[in-house]
Motif scaffolding. Structure first.
Motif, PDB file in Angstrom:
ATOM      1  N   ILE A 140      32.514   1.764  32.152  1.00 28.16           N
ATOM      2  CA  ILE A 140      32.689   1.577  33.597  1.00 28.16           C
ATOM      3  C   ILE A 140      34.150   1.727  33.977  1.00 28.16           C
ATOM      4  O   ILE A 140      34.487   2.326  35.007  1.00 28.16           O
ATOM      5  CB  ILE A 140      32.128   0.204  34.020  1.00 28.16           C
ATOM      6  CG1 ILE A 140      30.602   0.180  33.833  1.00 28.16           C
ATOM      7  CG2 ILE A 140      32.479  -0.105  35.473  1.00 28.16           C
ATOM      8  CD1 ILE A 140      29.977  -1.192  33.973  1.00 28.16           C
TER       9      ILE A 140
ATOM     10  N   HIS B 119      34.642  -1.618  40.099  1.00 27.11           N
ATOM     11  CA  HIS B 119      33.347  -1.702  39.422  1.00 27.11           C
ATOM     12  C   HIS B 119      33.432  -2.557  38.163  1.00 27.11           C
ATOM     13  O   HIS B 119      32.458  -3.239  37.804  1.00 27.11           O
ATOM     14  CB  HIS B 119      32.841  -0.294  39.103  1.00 27.11           C
ATOM     15  CG  HIS B 119      32.422   0.477  40.323  1.00 27.11           C
ATOM     16  ND1 HIS B 119      33.339   1.085  41.155  1.00 27.11           N
ATOM     17  CD2 HIS B 119      31.192   0.728  40.848  1.00 27.11           C
ATOM     18  CE1 HIS B 119      32.689   1.676  42.149  1.00 27.11           C
ATOM     19  NE2 HIS B 119      31.391   1.485  41.982  1.00 27.11           N
TER      20      HIS B 119
ATOM     21  N   TYR C 232      23.343  -3.520  36.046  1.00 23.94           N
ATOM     22  CA  TYR C 232      24.494  -2.890  36.682  1.00 23.94           C
ATOM     23  C   TYR C 232      24.978  -1.683  35.883  1.00 23.94           C
ATOM     24  O   TYR C 232      25.252  -0.615  36.444  1.00 23.94           O
ATOM     25  CB  TYR C 232      25.629  -3.902  36.838  1.00 23.94           C
ATOM     26  CG  TYR C 232      26.759  -3.391  37.702  1.00 23.94           C
ATOM     27  CD1 TYR C 232      26.637  -3.378  39.085  1.00 23.94           C
ATOM     28  CD2 TYR C 232      27.928  -2.917  37.130  1.00 23.94           C
ATOM     29  CE1 TYR C 232      27.663  -2.898  39.891  1.00 23.94           C
ATOM     30  CE2 TYR C 232      28.959  -2.432  37.928  1.00 23.94           C
ATOM     31  CZ  TYR C 232      28.819  -2.428  39.297  1.00 23.94           C
ATOM     32  OH  TYR C 232      29.836  -1.941  40.095  1.00 23.94           O
TER      33      TYR C 232
ATOM     34  N   LEU D 111      22.963   1.627  36.276  1.00 29.51           N
ATOM     35  CA  LEU D 111      23.259   2.369  37.502  1.00 29.51           C
ATOM     36  C   LEU D 111      24.542   3.175  37.343  1.00 29.51           C
ATOM     37  O   LEU D 111      24.609   4.335  37.758  1.00 29.51           O
ATOM     38  CB  LEU D 111      23.382   1.400  38.679  1.00 29.51           C
ATOM     39  CG  LEU D 111      22.112   0.644  39.079  1.00 29.51           C
ATOM     40  CD1 LEU D 111      22.428  -0.383  40.162  1.00 29.51           C
ATOM     41  CD2 LEU D 111      21.014   1.594  39.535  1.00 29.51           C
ATOM     42  N   CYS D 112      25.554   2.554  36.734  1.00 31.50           N
ATOM     43  CA  CYS D 112      26.822   3.256  36.521  1.00 31.50           C
ATOM     44  C   CYS D 112      26.623   4.477  35.626  1.00 31.50           C
ATOM     45  O   CYS D 112      27.118   5.572  35.921  1.00 31.50           O
ATOM     46  CB  CYS D 112      27.842   2.309  35.882  1.00 31.50           C
ATOM     47  SG  CYS D 112      28.411   0.976  36.960  1.00 31.50           S
TER      48      CYS D 112
ATOM     49  N   LEU E 125      24.259   7.275  37.221  1.00 33.17           N
ATOM     50  CA  LEU E 125      24.914   7.963  38.330  1.00 33.17           C
ATOM     51  C   LEU E 125      25.896   9.008  37.810  1.00 33.17           C
ATOM     52  O   LEU E 125      25.944  10.130  38.328  1.00 33.17           O
ATOM     53  CB  LEU E 125      25.648   6.971  39.228  1.00 33.17           C
ATOM     54  CG  LEU E 125      26.382   7.603  40.410  1.00 33.17           C
ATOM     55  CD1 LEU E 125      25.418   8.334  41.345  1.00 33.17           C
ATOM     56  CD2 LEU E 125      27.182   6.564  41.181  1.00 33.17           C
TER      57      LEU E 125
ATOM     58  N   ARG F 211      23.240   6.221  43.595  1.00 34.87           N
ATOM     59  CA  ARG F 211      24.543   5.982  44.218  1.00 34.87           C
ATOM     60  C   ARG F 211      24.456   4.832  45.225  1.00 34.87           C
ATOM     61  O   ARG F 211      25.298   3.935  45.266  1.00 34.87           O
ATOM     62  CB  ARG F 211      25.044   7.245  44.911  1.00 34.87           C
ATOM     63  CG  ARG F 211      26.471   7.128  45.441  1.00 34.87           C
ATOM     64  CD  ARG F 211      26.908   8.422  46.121  1.00 34.87           C
ATOM     65  NE  ARG F 211      26.788   9.569  45.238  1.00 34.87           N
ATOM     66  CZ  ARG F 211      27.683   9.889  44.303  1.00 34.87           C
ATOM     67  NH1 ARG F 211      28.745   9.135  44.136  1.00 34.87           N
ATOM     68  NH2 ARG F 211      27.500  10.963  43.549  1.00 34.87           N
TER      69      ARG F 211
ATOM     70  N   LEU G 174      23.927   1.472  43.403  1.00 38.86           N
ATOM     71  CA  LEU G 174      25.145   0.981  42.765  1.00 38.86           C
ATOM     72  C   LEU G 174      26.102   0.398  43.802  1.00 38.86           C
ATOM     73  O   LEU G 174      26.692  -0.667  43.581  1.00 38.86           O
ATOM     74  CB  LEU G 174      25.823   2.110  41.993  1.00 38.86           C
ATOM     75  CG  LEU G 174      27.157   1.739  41.336  1.00 38.86           C
ATOM     76  CD1 LEU G 174      26.989   0.593  40.343  1.00 38.86           C
ATOM     77  CD2 LEU G 174      27.765   2.953  40.635  1.00 38.86           C
ATOM     78  N   GLU G 175      26.269   1.054  44.919  1.00 34.25           N
ATOM     79  CA  GLU G 175      27.181   0.547  45.939  1.00 34.25           C
ATOM     80  C   GLU G 175      26.666  -0.764  46.527  1.00 34.25           C
ATOM     81  O   GLU G 175      27.445  -1.694  46.774  1.00 34.25           O
ATOM     82  CB  GLU G 175      27.369   1.581  47.047  1.00 34.25           C
ATOM     83  CG  GLU G 175      28.282   1.123  48.175  1.00 34.25           C
ATOM     84  CD  GLU G 175      29.642   0.636  47.701  1.00 34.25           C
ATOM     85  OE1 GLU G 175      30.183  -0.315  48.309  1.00 34.25           O
ATOM     86  OE2 GLU G 175      30.181   1.194  46.714  1.00 34.25           O
TER      87      GLU G 175
ATOM     88  N   THR H 158      27.320  -3.432  43.903  1.00 31.65           N
ATOM     89  CA  THR H 158      28.750  -3.704  43.778  1.00 31.65           C
ATOM     90  C   THR H 158      29.236  -4.572  44.932  1.00 31.65           C
ATOM     91  O   THR H 158      29.959  -5.559  44.731  1.00 31.65           O
ATOM     92  CB  THR H 158      29.543  -2.383  43.738  1.00 31.65           C
ATOM     93  OG1 THR H 158      29.077  -1.590  42.641  1.00 31.65           O
ATOM     94  CG2 THR H 158      31.029  -2.640  43.570  1.00 31.65           C
TER      95      THR H 158
ATOM     96  N   THR I 166      20.997  -6.890  41.525  1.00 28.55           N
ATOM     97  CA  THR I 166      21.193  -5.731  40.650  1.00 28.55           C
ATOM     98  C   THR I 166      19.888  -5.140  40.134  1.00 28.55           C
ATOM     99  O   THR I 166      19.896  -4.045  39.571  1.00 28.55           O
ATOM    100  CB  THR I 166      22.055  -6.106  39.432  1.00 28.55           C
ATOM    101  OG1 THR I 166      21.400  -7.175  38.722  1.00 28.55           O
ATOM    102  CG2 THR I 166      23.445  -6.548  39.856  1.00 28.55           C
TER     103      THR I 166
END
Length: 281
Positions: A95, A103, A119, A122-123, A126, A202, A205-206, A209, A225
């Protein structure tokens, strides 16, 4: 003709995806909408990397029965897959290298391994795409090739019945005549199969976050999450596609059980490594 035309989806108001009941109704409508799902233009290949990604928070202390689940996927190497397993340390490094301090800070505010797993996936998906699967899933018939027929995001729809506390069999949730009262329709965040840069990932994830970095540490893993977060991202995106008259770039899978299934009789489920057993102070 669609059972539910796009006009049904566009009737939902802006911001509806943050309302649990409206979000469930929307997912139900998506399930009943006949469409040429995953109408993603590709030329000869899906565009999804043959990388199988897993996560277990402590690489030095993987329970024997979880290790057996992980090993059930090793035959994918014969099909050209790279298989990688991340832990807390390697996930944090990834990350940091691919996103940055914001992040990393969000990842560090994930106060349970399940949340960090949510989490991190997703990172990773993406930025790199590929095939994420939970560490407690085992391969069944191994029909993974059905997930690589096009470049759509593959998601597993589910339905939870609140009064009884049970999951409705997946094969039943597509039936237009099943009862809906007291039931929540949503998508799981396992598996995730996607090309890099997918807009649903995307958005998820946003959203995660922002929630993690806001105020005190969130304690609701599911909505922050987990599946609730991903379902909100899917619902908002699908409504936008309907408003613009665009085809789906995602697929709601009907037969994930022909690829894999969750192993429930695992030792870690009896202790605090299972997020369902944690009592938040």
């Amino acid at each position: 003709m669609d059972v539910f035309p796009n006009s049904t989806l566009t009737r939902f108001p802006a911001g509806f995806h943050e309302n649990d009941e409206l979000r469930s109704q929307f997912i139900r409508a998506l399930l009943l909408q006949r469409s040429t799902e995953a109408q993603v233009e590709v030329a000869g290949a899906s565009g999804i990397l043959k990388v199988l990604v897993r996560f277990w928070h402590d690489a030095q202390a993987v329970p024997y029965d979880v290790a057996e689940c992980l090993q059930s996927w090793l035959s994918l190497r014969d099909a050209g897959f790279e298989i990688v397993t991340f832990d807390d340390a390697s996930a944090s490094d990834y990350i940091a290298k691919t996103f940055g301090p914001r992040h990393v800070a969000a990842f560090e505010r994930c106060n349970h391994p399940a949340m960090r797993s949510d989490y991190f996936r997703l990172c990773y998906v993406l930025t790199a795409g590929g095939f994420y699967v939970d560490a407690d899933d085992v391969m069944t018939e191994g029909l993974w090739s059905t997930l690589y027929e096009d470049a759509s995001l593959k998601l597993q729809p589910l339905c939870y019945e609140i009064p009884s506390g049970i999951m409705i069999p997946v094969v039943e949730i597509w039936d237009p005549d099943i009862p809906t009262e007291g039931r929540i329709f949503y998508v799981n965040n396992n598996p995730l199969v996607a090309p890099p840069g997918h807009p649903i990932i995307r958005r998820a994830l946003e959203r995660a976050t922002s929630a993690l970095l806001k105020g005190s540490r969130p304690k609701d893993i599911q909505s922050t999450t987990g599946p609730g977060n991903l379902t909100a991202a899917l619902a908002a995106h699908a409504r936008e596609l309907a408003l613009e008259g665009l085809p789906r770039d995602f697929e709601l899978m009907r037969r994930w059980d022909r690829v894999a299934e969750t192993r429930w009789d695992l030792s870690y489920r009896a202790d605090k490594r299972n997020w369902r057993n944690v009592v938040w102070s």
